[in-house]
Design a protein around this motif. Structure first.
Motif, PDB file in Angstrom:
ATOM      1  N   LEU A 193       0.817  -1.234  -0.122  1.00 53.02           N
ATOM      2  CA  LEU A 193      -0.148  -0.060   0.033  1.00 53.02           C
ATOM      3  C   LEU A 193       0.617   1.221  -0.090  1.00 53.02           C
ATOM      4  N   MET A 213      -6.408   4.323  -4.154  1.00 53.71           N
ATOM      5  CA  MET A 213      -6.737   4.019  -3.018  1.00 53.71           C
ATOM      6  C   MET A 213      -7.866   2.986  -2.664  1.00 53.71           C
ATOM      7  N   ASP A 221      -6.913  -0.663  -3.900  1.00 47.59           N
ATOM      8  CA  ASP A 221      -6.017  -1.152  -2.900  1.00 47.59           C
ATOM      9  C   ASP A 221      -6.869  -1.706  -1.476  1.00 47.59           C
ATOM     10  N   VAL A 222      -7.625  -0.589  -0.910  1.00 50.32           N
ATOM     11  CA  VAL A 222      -8.211  -0.951   0.291  1.00 50.32           C
ATOM     12  C   VAL A 222      -9.218  -2.051   0.266  1.00 50.32           C
ATOM     13  N   GLU A 223     -10.052  -2.272  -0.850  1.00 47.53           N
ATOM     14  CA  GLU A 223     -10.952  -3.318  -1.086  1.00 47.53           C
ATOM     15  C   GLU A 223     -10.225  -4.595  -1.282  1.00 47.53           C
ATOM     16  N   THR A 253      -8.687  -5.447   1.907  1.00 42.78           N
ATOM     17  CA  THR A 253      -9.686  -6.098   2.928  1.00 42.78           C
ATOM     18  C   THR A 253     -10.324  -7.417   2.710  1.00 42.78           C
TER      19      THR A 253
END
Length: 818
Positions: free
Chosen positions: A317, A353, A356-358, A361
């Protein structure tokens, strides 16, 4: 100035002020709670008959409440607000704010303390900030502030109101005689003696409530006191850091002065001899070369990554907005190179972002390294015991293919697939500019070509649901329809009026440019707003919201009776396709039962904004987006990998819809094979024929008299034939048989190699004709095709007239067929 900025930053410490305000609020609450407890202690009952006094006060509508801080301010003419502090807190009541004859804030806080309103300050007057916040809480009813001497009267008023409510709840008429009310209370309390406060149900409840609030107030007071001490300690540390920063700053200043003096001495010594001067010049030249080399390295590092993104590193990240890249250069020195467009910066943050976040997760890491290792481990298990060399090679090939596909999908989600080494190079930027120009000059009629979208809800959800859950509430319950349609926006789709997502994805102009010239910025602005010009943005927004209402109602109705759905039923399969499992269905049903609305005329409203289960919200909204985007075909991961390369984007531009239609329209229709599919197919072909008629009329083309041609046009424009339709039209151009009218203006080259190849061919043709002096009507039409907006359906006649005027002025005949 760097040291001064550090010192100024250390001086800003708002934590202490917040802690002080919380402590003072807790102190006021504690004082009121203690007063209420003292006011209703059974051992301190007044003489006489207090029960009769309470009943008398209830019949009179309760005792008059004491004067609060806000009432006192109003009685004294309000406050002056020269600096705007009062209105900044939302106190806009003209009786509280009186700019002409009101009290000054300093005088008001002093007088309020003298009146006894701020007894919790230990006899000291409150600060203006504390005074204003207490006034705000009092005026809004959040926490009333009374004089210390009035706390018992305020608590007694609360008790009288509670007692009246309890009598009303028990059905006792307060107009009856006192003795009869006492007898009724005696009967209600199973023979317990009637005593003022201690005997009535309201008194017992009130005593428990007072004790509870007193304990809570003491806990909040203790917690606020701890935060106050912690904030004081933090402030002490900040002051120490500030002092140290000042010392460091002054030390740097002194060191700079010393270095400056040494530099002057050195220069003086060097000026004494020619050799020293020559050495200084050589040294300066070396310094210039070193500085240029540093600047080149910094520039290459920035330009070697696309749009401010960073390639994969050990921490997946640590890229994009999360990557720390600091240049010791003032922003003012490089202001011309910084992007100050808040919308563009926010869009890049989201594009970088959000995926990347999903991914992190869902899979633990944004690079999905763990999932890739699981695939490799699975193939290692498959290779166990296999000795045949051919079979082992086949397994290795399958492994490489699966890993390649997984990485490709991951990288396309993150926007890094097939990324060029220098995304700001001339060739890459020129290709993006050309795709935008193609979008502006060739897709002026895309809204007319999209008329078949209106049949998609029928094909997916059926005619009955489309009319009952969509059309009926749209006509009879517009307000409810709008609330349900708002869910599509909250889910992240149907935002084309702002983002124009679908049109830009269909045209493959969704990439961010990064640093732009003025020409590129202007072209980007035109591209982002072109959906409004062509009416494609409002068209997409309406149909996605319309579909969202139908899909939302269908999902909620199926989820409510999830336990009663038969295995293998159509609704159960639909929920599974949308990613809703039994656990998700149960959680969504629970949230909907508490916060949702069942429409009388269809149009159920989930109201996810009020849901308290975040996972249920995510599951429902994800399912809604998936259903909307597969109904109103929006390209996603449907196109082949080669179309994500820079060359593939040029060749495959405008082909995304036909490729996405393969799975979302054609294959889905073949799998369903029900009445909804039949109705949707017939309606799609009919709307495709309507699209042919409208576009032909707008462009001044003669419509065919052959019914077979109309049917062929209807199928071609419906999307039912997916990429086979494009293949047929390309073959018609190359082999000379009749194709669709959509390809009538395309040449042999651009029908196969894309609109960019056609653009290059048109430029060469027009330039050659002008150079040779052999201008023809076809050359005028070629130049017209190079112009933005020339294909816009409501401006076509204007451009046709201009084209005819140019041909008449040049004395050349119009091209054949026009």
């Amino acid at each position: 100035m760097l040291g001064a900025d550090i010192v100024q930053g250390l001086l800003q410490h708002p934590t202490l002020d917040l802690a002080r305000r919380a402590f003072r609020q807790a102190d006021r609450d504690l004082s009121l709670a203690r007063a209420r407890q003292e006011a209703f202690r059974p051992d301190d009952m007044p003489k006489g008959d207090p029960f009769t006094q309470v009943l008398r006060d209830i019949r009179r509508g309760g005792p008059k409440p004491p004067e609060s801080l806000a009432s006192w301010v109003r009685r004294n003419g309000g406050l002056q607000d020269e600096g705007g502090e009062v209105r900044a807190l939302g106190l806009s009541d003209h009786r509280l704010v009186n700019g002409k004859s009101g009290m000054a804030l300093d005088d008001a806080s002093r007088k309020a303390a003298e009146e006894g309103f701020f007894s919790g300050h230990g006899g000291e007057r409150p600060s203006i900030d504390d005074f204003l916040w207490a006034l705000k809480d009092d005026a809004s009813g959040t926490s009333k502030l009374y004089r210390d001497s009035d706390l018992e009267a305020a608590a007694y008023g609360d008790y009288v109101a509670d007692f009246a409510h309890e009598l009303d709840r028990m059905g006792i008429d307060i107009r009856k005689p006192d003795a009869e009310i006492k007898a009724m209370l005696d009967a209600a309390q199973a023979g317990e003696p009637v005593r003022y406060r201690a005997s009535t149900p309201a008194a017992r409840a009130k005593a428990r409530e007072i004790g509870y609030h007193l304990r809570r107030a003491e806990e909040r007071h203790a917690a606020a006191n701890e935060r106050l001490h912690a904030a004081g300690a933090a402030l002490a540390e900040t002051k120490a850091a500030r002092d140290q920063a000042r010392l460091d700053y002054h030390g740097l200043v002194a060191k700079a002065a010393h270095l400056d003096g040494e530099l002057r001495k050195t220069r003086t010594a060097l000026d004494r001899t020619r050799n020293a001067v020559e050495a200084e010049k050589g040294l300066a030249a070396a310094d210039d070369l070193e500085l240029k080399d540093i600047a080149r390295q910094v520039t290459d590092h920035i330009l070697s990554v696309p749009a401010g993104r960073i390639p994969y590193e050990a921490v997946p990240l640590a890229r994009g907005p999360l990557k720390d890249r600091t240049l010791a250069i003032s922003d003012f020195m490089i202001e011309d190179f910084l992007d100050s467009d808040a919308l563009a910066v926010a869009r890049r943050y989201v594009h970088t972002m959000a995926p990347d976040v999903e991914l992190a997760t869902a899979f633990g890491r944004a690079d999905m390294q763990g999932e890739l290792e699981k695939v490799a481990e699975h193939y290692a298990v498959l290779r166990e015991g296999v000795t045949d060399e051919k079979a082992l090679k086949e397994l290795d090939g399958r492994l490489r293919g699966d890993l390649r596909d997984l990485r490709a999908v991951r990288d396309r989600l993150r926007g890094t697939y097939a990324m060029p080494d220098n995304p700001h190079g001339l060739a890459v930027r020129a290709a993006r500019v050309v795709r935008s120009i193609n979008f502006l000059r060739l897709l002026g009629g895309m809204t007319i070509s999209s008329l078949a979208d209106a049949a998609r809800p029928v094909m997916v959800h059926g005619l009955t649901r489309t009319v009952g859950d969509g059309l009926t509430p749209l006509v009879t319950n517009l307000s409810g329809f709008r609330l349900a349609a708002e869910e599509a926006k909250l889910a992240g789709t149907a935002l084309d009026m702002v983002l124009d997502t679908r049109a830009m994805q269909l045209a493959d102009v969704w990439d961010d440019y990064g640093r732009l010239t003025k020409f590129e910025r202007g072209l980007e602005a035109l591209t982002s707003q072109y959906g409004l010009v062509t009416l494609m943005a409002p068209w997409n927004t309406f149909w996605k919201q319309f579909t969202g209402v139908i899909s939302q109602t269908r999902m909620l109705q199926a989820i409510e009776r999830y336990q009663h759905l038969a295995p293998g039923s159509r609704e159960l399969e639909n929920l599974a396709f949308l990613g809703i499992d039994p656990n998700g269905a149960e959680r969504i049903a629970r949230q909907f039962s508490m916060h949702g609305v069942r429409g009388d005329n269809g149009a159920w409203w989930a109201n996810t904004r009020a849901w308290t289960d975040a996972e249920a919200v995510d599951a429902f909204r994800a399912a809604l987006v998936k259903d909307i985007d597969r109904t109103i075909v929006t390209p996603g991961q449907d196109k082949p990998l080669w179309m994500s390369t820079e060359l593939g984007k040029l060749i495959g531009q405008f082909k995304s819809f036909s490729l996405a239609s393969t799975q979302r329209v054609a294959l889905a229709a073949l799998q369903d094979r029900d009445a909804a599919t039949l109705n949707g197919v017939l309606m799609s072909v009919g709307l495709g024929m309507m699209s042919y008629a409208v576009y032909g009329t707008a462009s001044g083309q003669a419509l065919s008299d052959d019914p077979a041609h109309w049917v062929r046009e209807g199928f071609d424009r419906s999307g039912l034939l997916f990429w086979l339709s494009d293949l047929n039209n390309v073959a018609g151009k190359w082999f000379g048989f009749t194709g669709s009218s959509r390809y009538a203006s395309r040449g042999v080259v651009d029908s196969l190699l894309g609109p960019t190849a056609g653009l290059a061919k048109d430029v060469v043709q027009a330039t050659g004709a002008a150079t040779r002096g052999e201008w023809k009507g076809a050359d005028t039409h070629t130049v017209r095709r190079l112009m933005p907006l020339q294909n816009l359906f409501y401006l076509r006649r204007l451009f046709d007239t201009a084209e005819e005027g140019v041909n008449d002025a040049l004395g050349v005949p119009a091209p054949r067929g026009r």
